[in-house]
Scaffold this motif. Structure first.
Motif, short mmCIF file in Angstrom:
data_model
loop_
_atom_site.label_atom_id
_atom_site.label_comp_id
_atom_site.label_asym_id
_atom_site.label_seq_id
_atom_site.Cartn_x
_atom_site.Cartn_y
_atom_site.Cartn_z
N PHE A 129 0.93 -1.36 0.14
CA PHE A 129 -0.10 -0.20 0.09
C PHE A 129 0.91 1.19 -0.10
O PHE A 129 1.80 1.49 0.69
CB PHE A 129 -0.94 0.15 1.26
CG PHE A 129 -1.82 -1.19 1.22
CD1 PHE A 129 -3.01 -1.25 0.88
CD2 PHE A 129 -1.27 -2.38 1.79
CE1 PHE A 129 -3.73 -2.32 1.02
CE2 PHE A 129 -1.94 -3.59 1.95
CZ PHE A 129 -3.28 -3.74 1.47
N GLY A 133 3.26 -0.40 -2.06
CA GLY A 133 2.75 -0.72 -3.24
C GLY A 133 3.74 -0.71 -4.28
O GLY A 133 4.13 -1.37 -5.12
N PRO A 151 -0.23 -4.24 -6.07
CA PRO A 151 -0.11 -2.81 -5.57
C PRO A 151 -1.26 -2.22 -5.45
O PRO A 151 -2.11 -2.05 -6.20
CB PRO A 151 1.04 -2.41 -6.61
CG PRO A 151 0.46 -2.86 -7.89
CD PRO A 151 0.11 -4.27 -7.50
N PHE A 152 -1.59 -1.60 -4.21
CA PHE A 152 -2.69 -0.52 -3.97
C PHE A 152 -1.91 0.86 -4.08
O PHE A 152 -1.10 1.11 -3.31
CB PHE A 152 -3.02 -0.62 -2.72
CG PHE A 152 -4.19 -1.82 -2.53
CD1 PHE A 152 -5.53 -1.58 -2.28
CD2 PHE A 152 -3.88 -3.21 -2.55
CE1 PHE A 152 -6.60 -2.79 -2.28
CE2 PHE A 152 -4.88 -4.25 -2.44
CZ PHE A 152 -6.12 -4.10 -2.36
N GLY A 154 0.46 2.12 -5.81
CA GLY A 154 1.64 2.10 -5.41
C GLY A 154 2.47 3.36 -5.68
O GLY A 154 2.53 3.87 -6.89
N GLY A 172 -3.39 -4.41 -10.01
CA GLY A 172 -3.23 -3.25 -9.37
C GLY A 172 -4.47 -2.40 -9.03
O GLY A 172 -5.63 -2.61 -9.72
#
Length: 246
Positions: A129, A133, A151-152, A154, A172
């Motif tokens: 995060f 991320g 990835p959140f 990122g 993502g």
């Protein structure tokens, strides 16, 4: 703090998981982390990578959620026990952790998680995060033991990584209203991944969501509908790539 919805399969699963603080050798030092083992006692491994705040209660809670969903989840502590209390401190602490050093520490976490007797398989997933991320992508670009990367929003502090050695599938999650990671930046990311690795990433945009929309400990940023959908997609993706059941 709001409780994140779990996916539908979790309602019939046992709710007790094993939680513990752990230490392990990594990058020439002793690293620390938070480990959550699913009720079944084993499962595929997932590394949960912190935001710029540090290894907070929110990140530990996410590791717990993964354990309830059937994964052995490790959240490494990249700041050595420190947690930021405001954005200025978080920015400073993030700046003190170069990307290359962070990837080295995370590779040690991969070693440790894969060596745990509870971890099934010879590859793992990574979920991170904000700062984490970005580390998800940098780690997956270098470490072929990562087969699923999530990835959140990122933040790639050093620009888009070199994805020539990437083997992981990528899912993502990004907010349409994110000024930190604007949707326009995703074109460069998508092009780099596809052209350098041949892997086609799935990058979702969430309407009405801004940066940190998954963080239910920050009501000013949290977007419940987007967070629930992103979680559902993440669990399905990891189960498909790594093989786990709730």
């Amino acid at each position: 703090m709001a409780t994140e919805p779990t996916d539908s399969n979790d309602s019939t699963a046992p709710t007790e998981s094993t939680l513990q603080n752990v230490s392990f050798p990594s990058a020439g030092t002793t690293a620390y982390g938070y480990l959550a083992v699913p009720p079944a006692g084993h499962g595929p491994g997932v590394i949960v990578i912190q935001e710029w705040w540090g290894l907070t209660a929110h990140i530990k809670d996410i590791a717990d959620r993964f354990a309830r969903a059937g994964f052995v989840a490790l959240a490494p502590d990249l700041y050595g026990g420190r947690v930021a209390h405001d954005s200025g401190e978080a920015l400073r602490m993030m700046g003190e952790l170069p990307t290359e050093r962070g990837v080295e520490l995370l590779s040690g976490a991969v070693d440790y998680l894969l060596a745990r007797p509870e971890t099934d398989g010879d590859t793992i997933g990574t979920v991170g995060f904000c700062m984490g991320g970005g580390f998800v992508l940098s780690l997956a670009a270098k470490d072929q033991r990562i087969s699923a990367a999530v990835p959140f929003y990122g933040v790639n502090r050093d620009g888009v990584p070199d994805f020539s050695n990437l083997k992981a599938e990528i899912l993502g999650h990004y907010g349409e209203d994110d000024d930190t990671v604007p949707p326009s930046s995703l074109k460069e990311l998508r092009t780099a991944i596809e052209s350098q690795s041949g892997i086609v990433p799935v990058l979702h945009l969430y309407s009405g969501a801004g940066h940190a929309f998954f963080n239910d400990g920050r009501p000013e940023a949290y977007h419940a509908a987007s967070a629930a959908l992103a979680w559902e997609r993440t669990i399905a993706f990891l189960r498909d790539r790594l093989g786990a059941s709730g």
